[in-house]
Design a protein around this motif. Structure first.
Motif, PDB file in Angstrom:
ATOM      1  N   SER A 101     -19.796 113.393  10.988  1.00 16.05           N
ATOM      2  CA  SER A 101     -20.361 112.927   9.731  1.00 16.05           C
ATOM      3  C   SER A 101     -21.723 112.305  10.010  1.00 16.05           C
ATOM      4  O   SER A 101     -21.831 111.395  10.835  1.00 16.05           O
ATOM      5  CB  SER A 101     -19.458 111.893   9.060  1.00 16.05           C
ATOM      6  OG  SER A 101     -20.162 111.243   8.008  1.00 16.05           O
ATOM      7  N   SER A 102     -22.745 112.803   9.324  1.00 14.46           N
ATOM      8  CA  SER A 102     -24.079 112.235   9.500  1.00 14.46           C
ATOM      9  C   SER A 102     -24.155 110.816   8.965  1.00 14.46           C
ATOM     10  O   SER A 102     -25.065 110.066   9.293  1.00 14.46           O
ATOM     11  CB  SER A 102     -25.113 113.104   8.780  1.00 14.46           C
ATOM     12  OG  SER A 102     -24.842 113.147   7.389  1.00 14.46           O
ATOM     13  N   GLN A 103     -23.181 110.437   8.126  1.00 14.09           N
ATOM     14  CA  GLN A 103     -23.209 109.112   7.518  1.00 14.09           C
ATOM     15  C   GLN A 103     -22.746 108.016   8.460  1.00 14.09           C
ATOM     16  O   GLN A 103     -23.145 106.859   8.331  1.00 14.09           O
ATOM     17  CB  GLN A 103     -22.329 109.113   6.269  1.00 14.09           C
ATOM     18  CG  GLN A 103     -22.560 107.924   5.353  1.00 14.09           C
ATOM     19  CD  GLN A 103     -21.730 108.011   4.100  1.00 14.09           C
ATOM     20  OE1 GLN A 103     -20.683 108.656   4.091  1.00 14.09           O
ATOM     21  NE2 GLN A 103     -22.172 107.368   3.049  1.00 14.09           N
ATOM     22  N   ARG A 104     -21.931 108.349   9.421  1.00 16.75           N
ATOM     23  CA  ARG A 104     -21.328 107.319  10.263  1.00 16.75           C
ATOM     24  C   ARG A 104     -22.349 106.493  11.031  1.00 16.75           C
ATOM     25  O   ARG A 104     -22.258 105.257  11.061  1.00 16.75           O
ATOM     26  CB  ARG A 104     -20.317 107.941  11.232  1.00 16.75           C
ATOM     27  CG  ARG A 104     -19.062 108.454  10.545  1.00 16.75           C
ATOM     28  CD  ARG A 104     -18.004 108.843  11.559  1.00 16.75           C
ATOM     29  NE  ARG A 104     -17.499 107.671  12.253  1.00 16.75           N
ATOM     30  CZ  ARG A 104     -16.504 106.901  11.806  1.00 16.75           C
ATOM     31  NH1 ARG A 104     -15.941 107.185  10.646  1.00 16.75           N
ATOM     32  NH2 ARG A 104     -16.093 105.868  12.489  1.00 16.75           N
ATOM     33  N   PRO A 105     -23.346 107.096  11.704  1.00 19.19           N
ATOM     34  CA  PRO A 105     -24.329 106.243  12.398  1.00 19.19           C
ATOM     35  C   PRO A 105     -25.086 105.326  11.440  1.00 19.19           C
ATOM     36  O   PRO A 105     -25.430 104.205  11.800  1.00 19.19           O
ATOM     37  CB  PRO A 105     -25.274 107.269  13.054  1.00 19.19           C
ATOM     38  CG  PRO A 105     -24.479 108.524  13.150  1.00 19.19           C
ATOM     39  CD  PRO A 105     -23.601 108.521  11.925  1.00 19.19           C
ATOM     40  N   ASP A 146     -26.204 111.450   3.563  1.00 23.20           N
ATOM     41  CA  ASP A 146     -27.525 111.757   4.088  1.00 23.20           C
ATOM     42  C   ASP A 146     -27.419 112.368   5.474  1.00 23.20           C
ATOM     43  O   ASP A 146     -26.426 112.201   6.174  1.00 23.20           O
ATOM     44  CB  ASP A 146     -28.375 110.473   4.207  1.00 23.20           C
ATOM     45  CG  ASP A 146     -28.768 109.918   2.857  1.00 23.20           C
ATOM     46  OD1 ASP A 146     -28.713 110.677   1.872  1.00 23.20           O
ATOM     47  OD2 ASP A 146     -29.151 108.742   2.797  1.00 23.20           O
ATOM     48  N   SER A 147     -28.500 113.033   5.869  1.00 26.47           N
ATOM     49  CA  SER A 147     -28.628 113.487   7.259  1.00 26.47           C
ATOM     50  C   SER A 147     -29.205 112.352   8.063  1.00 26.47           C
ATOM     51  O   SER A 147     -30.294 111.866   7.801  1.00 26.47           O
ATOM     52  CB  SER A 147     -29.551 114.698   7.345  1.00 26.47           C
ATOM     53  OG  SER A 147     -29.945 114.937   8.665  1.00 26.47           O
ATOM     54  N   SER A 148     -28.482 111.885   9.090  1.00 27.92           N
ATOM     55  CA  SER A 148     -28.977 110.762   9.876  1.00 27.92           C
ATOM     56  C   SER A 148     -30.237 111.110  10.628  1.00 27.92           C
ATOM     57  O   SER A 148     -31.099 110.268  10.872  1.00 27.92           O
ATOM     58  CB  SER A 148     -27.903 110.299  10.854  1.00 27.92           C
ATOM     59  OG  SER A 148     -27.515 111.329  11.711  1.00 27.92           O
ATOM     60  N   SER A 149     -30.402 112.383  11.033  1.00 25.98           N
ATOM     61  CA  SER A 149     -31.608 112.769  11.752  1.00 25.98           C
ATOM     62  C   SER A 149     -32.820 112.709  10.857  1.00 25.98           C
ATOM     63  O   SER A 149     -33.902 112.284  11.256  1.00 25.98           O
ATOM     64  CB  SER A 149     -31.454 114.172  12.344  1.00 25.98           C
ATOM     65  OG  SER A 149     -31.205 115.129  11.318  1.00 25.98           O
ATOM     66  N   ALA A 150     -32.649 113.135   9.577  1.00 29.44           N
ATOM     67  CA  ALA A 150     -33.793 113.101   8.661  1.00 29.44           C
ATOM     68  C   ALA A 150     -34.127 111.671   8.274  1.00 29.44           C
ATOM     69  O   ALA A 150     -35.288 111.302   8.123  1.00 29.44           O
ATOM     70  CB  ALA A 150     -33.493 113.924   7.410  1.00 29.44           C
ATOM     71  N   THR A 151     -33.081 110.855   8.094  1.00 24.93           N
ATOM     72  CA  THR A 151     -33.318 109.476   7.682  1.00 24.93           C
ATOM     73  C   THR A 151     -33.948 108.676   8.805  1.00 24.93           C
ATOM     74  O   THR A 151     -34.805 107.867   8.572  1.00 24.93           O
ATOM     75  CB  THR A 151     -31.996 108.820   7.255  1.00 24.93           C
ATOM     76  OG1 THR A 151     -31.412 109.595   6.238  1.00 24.93           O
ATOM     77  CG2 THR A 151     -32.227 107.408   6.761  1.00 24.93           C
ATOM     78  N   ILE A 169     -24.222 121.358  13.957  1.00 28.82           N
ATOM     79  CA  ILE A 169     -23.815 120.577  12.794  1.00 28.82           C
ATOM     80  C   ILE A 169     -24.711 119.368  12.534  1.00 28.82           C
ATOM     81  O   ILE A 169     -24.857 118.939  11.388  1.00 28.82           O
ATOM     82  CB  ILE A 169     -22.349 120.111  12.908  1.00 28.82           C
ATOM     83  CG1 ILE A 169     -22.161 119.206  14.128  1.00 28.82           C
ATOM     84  CG2 ILE A 169     -21.408 121.284  12.956  1.00 28.82           C
ATOM     85  CD1 ILE A 169     -20.795 118.567  14.191  1.00 28.82           C
ATOM     86  N   ALA A 170     -25.305 118.805  13.600  1.00 36.84           N
ATOM     87  CA  ALA A 170     -26.114 117.598  13.442  1.00 36.84           C
ATOM     88  C   ALA A 170     -27.602 117.911  13.367  1.00 36.84           C
ATOM     89  O   ALA A 170     -28.385 117.067  12.934  1.00 36.84           O
ATOM     90  CB  ALA A 170     -25.851 116.620  14.584  1.00 36.84           C
TER      91      ALA A 170
END
Length: 460
Positions: free
Chosen positions: A326-330, A455-460, A282-283
């Motif tokens: 959620s990718s947004q939380r971090p 957003d995807s936190s990994s991509a950002t 998922i992440a």
């Protein structure tokens, strides 16, 4: 061509070779160009990545160009492509990791630009042995100990390391036999980098004590790699047992959740592996071992106490016996929830609208019923949740506080922060709940619904 160093037979018209200008990649590029010389259907493209991290980077690029030009004039079907990349040198991830990620992204792009789908890399057996040892020293799991794959498809490209079973000495002999010129990376002696510390301070003593260490360590990595398909199959079985749809999130980007109430009763080893597999799925990235062990130990007790919790650092929440992500939380945690702004978007049309300060996009889409009237899109405002908001879930039902609506509908906590969508001062839409019944358009008029796409936190 030196015996045992021929690249794997290929049928592609383009053979792309990662070419730094160093000894190993020079040998591989030359071997490929020689092999392709009598094959009219083949051409070799050398891919050079300019990181700008060394004062010698421009000189290395010039050397690469000079070498390819000379070989081309000698009748070898080789040309050079160069890509300059920028590596983030701020604190955080290691320079090695960032440079590697930038290099692999540039190589992928260049392969596709060149019209190919095959990329050859010059890693050899010593590189593989070093990788296995470094991964073991970092406490890696099965995927890490499997080290570098010899042949894999990734991003529509076949990444092949044809010399992974060959010793470095064979490459040195090839370079000497063909009198190939290559560059020396001045950072190879810099022991601030882990691999260099291993090569300079550890490897000589290791070989003196265990002369067959290179072969043995590389062989161990290969044996672990053989287990990866079986591990992947087992992970799929675990996830089939534990993963369920996310009923509390109706957005198109909703991620499947882990049924922690069921998962908590499994043996601890299965809990950890299922958690790793779910998070990776998922992440799009691995969950650190410290978090795997922590959640596998903590969550079962929380399930028994009917507790809820958030782990914002990794984007995971526990609510009503389910783990969600959620990718947004971090991203929101890093920004600070108290700093989330009120954003006036003005008149909106159908489509996806980027909201950088909220780390996501608001999508507006046309619907047949249950949406807001088109006139409501003239003055759209995004607001954070501050408390006291009232929301009417359906016609004929009384407005209630958002907190109570969230609880009654089982909306996971990570969706509750917002953004809330207003038409001027009137609440129209809430993530996880939908359109406020008081804002719903009449039948037959043009109307629109919303989706929040984090957003995807990994991509950002």
């Amino acid at each position: 061509m030196a015996s045992g160093l021929s690249p794997d037979p290929v049928s592609q018209r383009v053979i792309a070779v990662a070419y730094s200008g160093g000894r190993d990649s020079t040998a591989l590029l030359h071997a490929c160009a020689v092999a392709a010389r009598n094959e009219a259907a083949l051409r070799v493209v050398a891919l050079h990545v300019h990181h700008g991290l060394s004062a010698q980077a421009d000189a290395w690029q010039a050397h690469a160009q000079k070498t390819c030009d000379e070989w081309a004039r000698a009748g070898l079907p080789v040309s050079l492509m160069v890509r300059r990349v920028s590596v983030d040198l701020s604190e955080g991830a290691s320079v090695e990791a960032r440079a590697r990620a930038a290099r692999y992204a540039a190589l992928s792009d260049m392969v596709l630009t060149a019209g190919g789908d095959l990329l050859l890399l010059a890693h050899h057996r010593r590189d593989q042995a070093e990788t296995f040892l470094l991964q073991a020293l970092r406490g890696a799991g099965v995927a890490g100990l499997a080290s570098m794959p010899k042949d894999e498809w990734r991003g529509g490209i076949r990444w092949v390391r044809p010399w992974l079973d060959h010793p470095r000495e064979a490459i040195e002999a090839y370079v000497a036999a063909h009198r190939l010129a290559y560059v020396e990376d001045d950072s190879n002696s810099d022991v601030q980098f882990a691999r260099n510390r291993l090569r300079v301070n550890v490897w000589p003593a290791l070989l003196e004590a265990f002369p067959d260490a290179e072969r043995a360590l590389a062989s161990s990595g290969s044996k672990v790699a053989d287990a990866l398909p079986a591990m992947a199959s087992w992970h799929r079985q675990l996830l089939q047992r534990a993963v369920v749809p996310n009923d509390g999130d109706d957005t198109p980007t909703a991620k499947p959740v882990l049924d922690a109430a069921q998962w908590a009763g499994w043996p601890v080893g299965e809990r950890r592996e299922a958690l790793r597999a779910w998070y990776q799925q998922i992440a799009g990235r691995s969950l650190a071992a410290s978090w795997v062990y922590r959640l596998a130990d903590e969550v079962p007790g929380m399930i028994e106490r009917l507790s809820a919790s958030n782990w914002d650092e990794i984007g995971v929440s526990l609510y009503r016996g389910r783990l969600s992500y959620s990718s947004q939380r971090p991203l929101l945690r890093a920004a600070g929830a108290s700093t989330l702004p009120v954003v006036k978007l003005g008149p909106l049309g159908e489509g996806v609208h980027r909201v950088a300060s909220w780390f996501g996009c608001l999508r507006v889409r046309r619907v047949a019923m249950g949406g807001v009237p088109a006139q409501s899109l003239k003055d759209v405002v995004l607001r954070p949740r501050v408390g006291g908001e009232q929301f009417q879930l359906a016609p004929g039902r009384p407005p209630r506080s958002l907190k109570k609506q969230f609880q009654s509908e089982g909306v996971p906590s990570w969706l509750r922060q917002g953004p809330l969508v207003y038409a001027e001062d009137r609440l129209m839409w809430v993530p996880g709940l939908g359109v406020d019944a008081r804002a719903v358009a009449s039948d037959g008029v043009p109307q629109y619904a919303f989706d929040w796409l984090p957003d995807s936190s990994s991509a950002t």
